[in-house]
Design a protein around this motif. Structure first.
Motif, PDB file in Angstrom:
ATOM      1  N   VAL A 425      21.375 -19.767  22.030  1.00  0.00           N
ATOM      2  CA  VAL A 425      21.744 -21.140  21.675  1.00  0.00           C
ATOM      3  C   VAL A 425      22.258 -21.125  20.248  1.00  0.00           C
ATOM      4  N   GLU A 426      23.561 -21.277  20.085  1.00  0.00           N
ATOM      5  CA  GLU A 426      24.135 -21.200  18.742  1.00  0.00           C
ATOM      6  C   GLU A 426      25.502 -21.860  18.725  1.00  0.00           C
ATOM      7  N   GLY A 427      25.930 -22.207  17.507  1.00  0.00           N
ATOM      8  CA  GLY A 427      27.257 -22.758  17.312  1.00  0.00           C
ATOM      9  C   GLY A 427      27.427 -24.180  17.807  1.00  0.00           C
ATOM     10  N   ASN A 428      26.314 -24.855  18.147  1.00  0.00           N
ATOM     11  CA  ASN A 428      26.401 -26.257  18.539  1.00  0.00           C
ATOM     12  C   ASN A 428      26.416 -27.125  17.286  1.00  0.00           C
ATOM     13  N   LYS A 429      27.104 -28.270  17.326  1.00  0.00           N
ATOM     14  CA  LYS A 429      27.294 -29.049  16.108  1.00  0.00           C
ATOM     15  C   LYS A 429      26.063 -29.840  15.714  1.00  0.00           C
ATOM     16  N   GLY A 430      25.171 -30.119  16.654  1.00  0.00           N
ATOM     17  CA  GLY A 430      23.919 -30.779  16.312  1.00  0.00           C
ATOM     18  C   GLY A 430      22.811 -29.757  16.179  1.00  0.00           C
ATOM     19  N   SER A 431      21.571 -30.176  16.480  1.00  0.00           N
ATOM     20  CA  SER A 431      20.468 -29.227  16.445  1.00  0.00           C
ATOM     21  C   SER A 431      20.666 -28.185  17.544  1.00  0.00           C
ATOM     22  N   GLN A 432      20.143 -26.987  17.300  1.00  0.00           N
ATOM     23  CA  GLN A 432      20.303 -25.933  18.305  1.00  0.00           C
ATOM     24  C   GLN A 432      19.264 -26.087  19.417  1.00  0.00           C
ATOM     25  N   VAL A 433      17.976 -26.084  19.063  1.00  0.00           N
ATOM     26  CA  VAL A 433      16.910 -26.197  20.064  1.00  0.00           C
ATOM     27  C   VAL A 433      15.850 -27.165  19.546  1.00  0.00           C
ATOM     28  N   ASP A 434      15.532 -28.166  20.349  1.00  0.00           N
ATOM     29  CA  ASP A 434      14.444 -29.087  20.038  1.00  0.00           C
ATOM     30  C   ASP A 434      13.672 -29.322  21.335  1.00  0.00           C
ATOM     31  N   LEU A 435      12.521 -28.683  21.446  1.00  0.00           N
ATOM     32  CA  LEU A 435      11.723 -28.786  22.669  1.00  0.00           C
ATOM     33  C   LEU A 435      10.644 -29.864  22.579  1.00  0.00           C
ATOM     34  N   LYS A 436      10.618 -30.602  21.484  1.00  0.00           N
ATOM     35  CA  LYS A 436       9.642 -31.691  21.306  1.00  0.00           C
ATOM     36  C   LYS A 436      10.343 -32.925  20.760  1.00  0.00           C
ATOM     37  N   ALA A 437      11.475 -33.273  21.357  1.00  0.00           N
ATOM     38  CA  ALA A 437      12.288 -34.368  20.838  1.00  0.00           C
ATOM     39  C   ALA A 437      11.652 -35.720  21.148  1.00  0.00           C
ATOM     40  N   VAL A 438      11.837 -36.669  20.249  1.00  0.00           N
ATOM     41  CA  VAL A 438      11.399 -38.043  20.457  1.00  0.00           C
ATOM     42  C   VAL A 438      12.614 -38.828  20.941  1.00  0.00           C
TER      43      VAL A 438
END
Length: 452
Positions: A425-438
């Motif tokens: 998971v890389e090169g995305n313009k937002g966060s790369q990985v968020d497994l506890k998102a609100v």
């Protein structure tokens, strides 16, 4: 200035013309050498990109001879390119697989030949059909025609002027062979028949969008197989209720090597507990979803399929429906590439490409369960993989989630991540990985737009 602008826009012929005109006026101009170099390098770069795009498509479609050609072409232009060893290795493995498929096809052909006792045999027909799928040899086709001919073969237009007339005469297990041409009619399929066209570029069935579906399969048609046909609607119906191009309500059916286009509603609708298997099917330019699966127990398997340019989602499963999508592509759809939102229903998305959709590549919500393995998710405008809502469960392994316009992978803190491993998971313009998102609270009891 003209040459520089053409180089910037990658219009190489225009750039070369501008350079030659400048050289005629000012042969010693200090920008000539650099511009010519840029043009040469740009042409080579574009050819490399073209080879890479073609190679990746060949991998997706398992066209190993094409991949071999791409690897050779890339070797000439960029012998040290980072992807070249991978292409060579995959091509070698693919050629070996093709050889094994040819061997297996010959075995099946010999087995079918031994079963030929002058009467119809489902086992023999299935064996030689599988042999043809693995290796399209003339003698396999001749044997298939012979074996399937023991059961009735109804020919359109040689024996019946329309497909509908042949369907009205057909019995279970009959084969309806449709010749070349465009047939303006709707197909009501009420028996388990083999509906075989001459190929998607040769046999087209078309029906007005405001009058009904092109093909409707009832419960009594369970076991129907449709192949080698383009089905599309003409006109466009602007209404809350629209007919899908292909409607499967209850029963089971197989679509192979078909093209579904220009539906006002869904391309293929699998409803009421029906089950569909799609092999090498293209669904494009539909007003709603490419493939819609709805209703408790409804399911669809899509292998080596393409869902592209549909106004809503490429693939959508809700209200109890589930899907298994393998080695397929869902690209450039107006909303998401794939949406899974059937509570507790288990779906699989595997070895597929979700690319350039206007929302996310993959959305899992409403308590759906998704096994997401070895996919490429890239270039989607609102993100790569998004999981939300309490009860949603996801197993994400071995995926490539890159260069999406927002987040890479986002999972609601209320959802469950069963496994998350070996993902790039890389090169995305937002966060790369968020497994506890609100994520914002919403009314899950409301009828989702995708199910309308």
């Amino acid at each position: 200035g003209v040459a520089a602008a053409a180089v910037e826009s990658r219009e190489w012929d225009k750039a070369e013309q501008a350079v030659e005109e400048l050289a005629g006026l000012e042969p010693e101009h200090d920008s000539l050498a650099a511009t010519r170099k840029s043009i040469g390098e740009g042409r080579i770069y574009d050819r490399i990109v073209a080879f890479i795009d073609r190679a990746e498509r060949a991998i997706q479609e398992e066209k190993w001879d094409v991949l071999t050609d791409c690897a050779e072409g890339l070797k000439e232009l960029a012998p040290n390119h980072v992807d070249l060893p991978r292409y060579r290795e995959l091509a070698a493995e693919g050629i070996e697989l093709m050889a094994e498929q040819k061997r297996r096809a010959r075995e099946l052909y010999e087995e079918a030949l031994a079963l030929d006792a002058g009467t119809y045999s489902t086992e023999a027909v299935e064996k030689v059909r599988e042999a043809l799928r693995l290796d399209r040899q003339k003698d396999y086709k001749e044997l298939y025609d012979k074996l399937s001919g023991y059961q009735r073969v109804l020919k359109v237009p040689e024996e019946f002027a329309t497909i509908g007339e042949a369907l009205a005469t057909a019995r279970d297990k009959d084969t309806i062979r449709i010749g070349e041409g465009t047939f303006q009619e709707a197909l009501a399929i009420e028996h388990a028949v083999n509906l075989e066209g001459a190929g998607v570029d040769k046999t087209v069935v078309e029906f007005p969008a405001n009058q009904g579906s092109v093909a409707t399969l009832s419960a009594s048609s369970e076991g129907t197989r449709i192949s080698g046909i383009t089905m599309r609607q003409s006109g466009f119906l602007h209404a809350e209720q629209r007919f899908p191009v292909v409607a499967l309500a209850k029963g089971e059916a197989v679509l192979e090597d078909c093209r579904i286009q220009k539906g006002s509603g869904h391309g293929i609708a699998v409803l009421g507990g029906a089950k569909a298997r799609l092999d090498r099917v293209e669904v494009s330019e539909c007003g709603w979803d490419g493939l819609a699966v709805s209703g408790e127990g409804s399911s669809a398997e899509a292998r080596s399929c393409r869902f592209e340019g549909n106004y809503h989602h490429g693939v959508d499963a809700w209200e109890g429906g589930s899907v298994r999508v393998e080695k397929s592509t869902s690209a450039k759809n107006g909303l998401a590439g794939i949406v899974l939102m059937s509570p507790e229903a288990v779906s699989v998305v595997k070895e597929s490409v979700l690319e350039a959709n206007r929302e996310v590549g993959l959305m899992i919500s409403h308590g759906a369960v998704g096994n997401v393995h070895r996919n490429k998710v890239t270039g989607n405008l609102l993100g790569g993989i998004v999981v939300r809502d309490e009860g949603s469960r996801v197993d994400i392994q071995g995926n490539e989630v890159v260069k999406n316009e927002r987040t890479g992978v986002m999972v609601d803190r209320k959802s469950v991540v069963v496994s998350f491993s070996d993902n790039e998971v890389e090169g995305n313009k937002g966060s790369q990985v968020d497994l506890k998102a609100v994520m914002p609270v919403r009314d899950l009891e409301a009828t989702p737009e995708e199910g309308e």
